[in-house]
Write an enzyme that holds these catalytic residues in place. Structure first.
Site, PDB file in Angstrom:
ATOM      1  N   ASP A  96       0.811  -1.213   0.000  1.00 30.83           N
ATOM      2  CA  ASP A  96       0.000   0.000   0.000  1.00 30.83           C
ATOM      3  C   ASP A  96       0.850   1.271   0.000  1.00 30.83           C
ATOM      4  O   ASP A  96       2.016   1.263   0.397  1.00 30.83           O
ATOM      5  CB  ASP A  96      -0.895   0.036   1.245  1.00 30.83           C
ATOM      6  CG  ASP A  96      -2.054  -0.930   1.170  1.00 30.83           C
ATOM      7  OD1 ASP A  96      -2.080  -1.757   0.243  1.00 30.83           O
ATOM      8  OD2 ASP A  96      -2.930  -0.874   2.058  1.00 30.83           O
ATOM      9  N   HIS A 241       3.689  -2.353   2.997  1.00 34.84           N
ATOM     10  CA  HIS A 241       3.701  -1.001   2.422  1.00 34.84           C
ATOM     11  C   HIS A 241       5.004  -0.758   1.676  1.00 34.84           C
ATOM     12  O   HIS A 241       6.076  -1.166   2.136  1.00 34.84           O
ATOM     13  CB  HIS A 241       3.546   0.052   3.528  1.00 34.84           C
ATOM     14  CG  HIS A 241       2.263  -0.072   4.289  1.00 34.84           C
ATOM     15  ND1 HIS A 241       2.082  -1.015   5.286  1.00 34.84           N
ATOM     16  CD2 HIS A 241       1.090   0.602   4.191  1.00 34.84           C
ATOM     17  CE1 HIS A 241       0.841  -0.906   5.769  1.00 34.84           C
ATOM     18  NE2 HIS A 241       0.224   0.056   5.117  1.00 34.84           N
TER      19      HIS A 241
END
Length: 276
Positions: A96, A241
């Site tokens: 992400d 992430h």
């Protein structure tokens, strides 16, 4: 290579990876090993599920899928997909907040080394600055999803602002890779009815996660690796992430746990819309 040829190649890469993961599909896995809720009948009203989004990283709810023949715009999912269907040790890795030129290329390099496809939920602000990274991500067979424009807490925004956050990012993705995203993820895992409805109106399916690597807390490479390996299992979706801070630990952890998962017999793939 011409741009339309790149798009065709990209579709083939993603379709091939998804088909391998969907072989022998036996339905969605549910949280805690429970059976997934039965899919509503086509034409029936969307199931109403009370949602209580938290302010930070809400543990996603168990998901269920609409009938395969039902278009996404006419049947709104009110829970995010949590696990991905598939036979055996099938897992999905997601990243992400990117793309980030400091970390995304290293993650892509590692995935390429092991011939693995993943999902990247990008923020429009980041993506607009580096469309080349979006193009590389898609060209290498990975799925590019929508993670809003500026990573706000959507449950505190008006419908018009939620729509803007999502649509602007859809436009940036389409401009970079020639296709609009088919998946979205709410920042912080905070969902409500408006988020689901607007995502569906924009033609996207909601995807949550099963295992949070908690790399956003920068706990150390070993801690990230341990969480992913301990959480591994059929249908698992891992949250990591590639932007939003120092993600060097994430890069190093991926280099450690990815070959170990593959050696343990896990098949790392990406989902297709047919799986929902």
């Amino acid at each position: 290579m011409k741009k339309d040829q790149l798009f065709t190649r990209r579709r083939v890469l993603i379709a091939g990876a998804a088909a391998a993961g969907a072989a022998g599909t036996a339905g969605l896995f549910a949280l805690g090993g429970e059976s997934a809720a039965p899919a509503p009948v086509a034409g029936a009203p969307a199931r109403r599920v009370p949602l209580k989004p938290s302010a930070y990283r809400l543990q996603p709810l168990t998901g269920y899928g609409p009938p395969r023949a039902a278009p996404v715009r006419t049947l709104v999912r009110h829970e995010p997909l949590l696990r991905i269907a598939g036979r055996g040790r099938t897992m999905v890795l997601t990243f992400d907040d990117g793309p980030d030129p400091r970390y995304t290329p290293d993650i892509l390099d590692t995935l390429s080394e092991y011939d693995v496809r993943a999902m990247f939920f990008v923020c429009g602000q980041m993506a607009s600055a580096r469309p080349d990274l979006l193009e590389r991500t898609a060209d290498e067979g990975h799925v590019v999803g929508n993670h809003t424009w500026s990573h706000p807490l959507l449950t505190q925004l008006s419908r018009s602002l939620v729509h803007s956050e999502m649509k602007r990012t859809c436009d940036v993705i389409e401009e970079a890779i020639g296709e609009r995203p088919e998946w979205f993820r709410a920042p912080y895992g905070a969902w409500n009815r408006a988020v689901f409805q607007i995502g569906a109106e924009l033609g996207m399916e909601p995807l949550a996660w099963t295992v949070d690597s908690r790399d956003w807390t920068t706990p150390g490479t070993r801690a990230i690796t341990r969480r992913v390996e301990n959480g591994a299992g059929p249908g698992v979706v891992v949250l990591s992430h590639d932007a939003g801070g120092d993600r060097s630990q994430t890069v190093r952890a991926l280099r450690t746990y990815l070959p170990q998962l593959l050696d343990a017999g896990y098949h790392i793939t990406v989902p297709s819309r047919q799986q929902v």
